[in-house]
Design an enzyme around this catalytic site. Structure first.
Site: not given
Length: 179
Positions: A102, A130, A158
């Protein structure tokens, strides 16, 4: 689809096919060796298990935990190593299995961690990339999928310890995490 999700990004079959490709790539790279595969708990555990089962290469397993999210939907800043490895990896080939790259800060922290332990080589395999959230210039050696700037859950990922058990990856409804 789970009621808290707005759309499925990757179906179970798509994920399974790409995991097999990642396993074949690793088999070619580590033919004739016994690398240590390291799972960054908890988000990577489903991917880690499926990946190792798909590989033909013998591996040793180890686990560590690095946290950067907590119960948030964006990385909270500097990652913290919460659980160290069980065994020494000095002089070993290491396969680091990540759920998502990320901001890149966790991966930078982990690369430094393994460099300090004088591994022979470090190969990073990530389920997701990402790039829209990237804060540092870093990438995995093999990435299964690139995703847009949405908060995804399932297949180990999650939100507040929920949704890891979904067999697909889905975008979580904003109403679930925006209060």
């Amino acid at each position: 689809m789970h009621r808290d999700c707005e759309s499925i990004v990757l179906r179970e079959e798509e994920i399974a096919a790409r995991v097999k490709e990642a396993a074949a790539w690793l088999d070619a790279r580590f033919f004739g060796t016994v690398p240590v595969a390291v799972c960054n708990l908890k988000g990577s555990v489903v991917f880690f298990c499926d990946l190792l089962r798909a590989m033909r290469t013998d591996t040793e397993m180890d686990f560590m935990a690095v946290s950067s999210y907590g119960d948030e939907t964006v990385a909270a800043g500097r990652p913290k190593i919460k659980k160290q490895l069980f065994s020494s990896v000095e002089g070993r080939d290491v396969i680091l299995v990540e759920d998502i790259v990320d901001t890149g800060r966790t991966l930078v922290t982990l690369r430094k961690f393994f460099e300090e332990r004088r591994v022979r080589s470090l190969t990073v395999v990530a389920l997701l990339d990402k790039p829209a959230r990237r804060k540092v210039n870093v990438s995995a050696d093999f990435t299964c999928f690139t995703v847009g700037d949405a908060f995804v859950v399932g297949y180990g990922l999650d939100y507040a310890e929920k949704y890891r058990d979904l067999p697909y990856l889905a975008v979580l409804k904003r109403s679930v995490y925006e209060h």
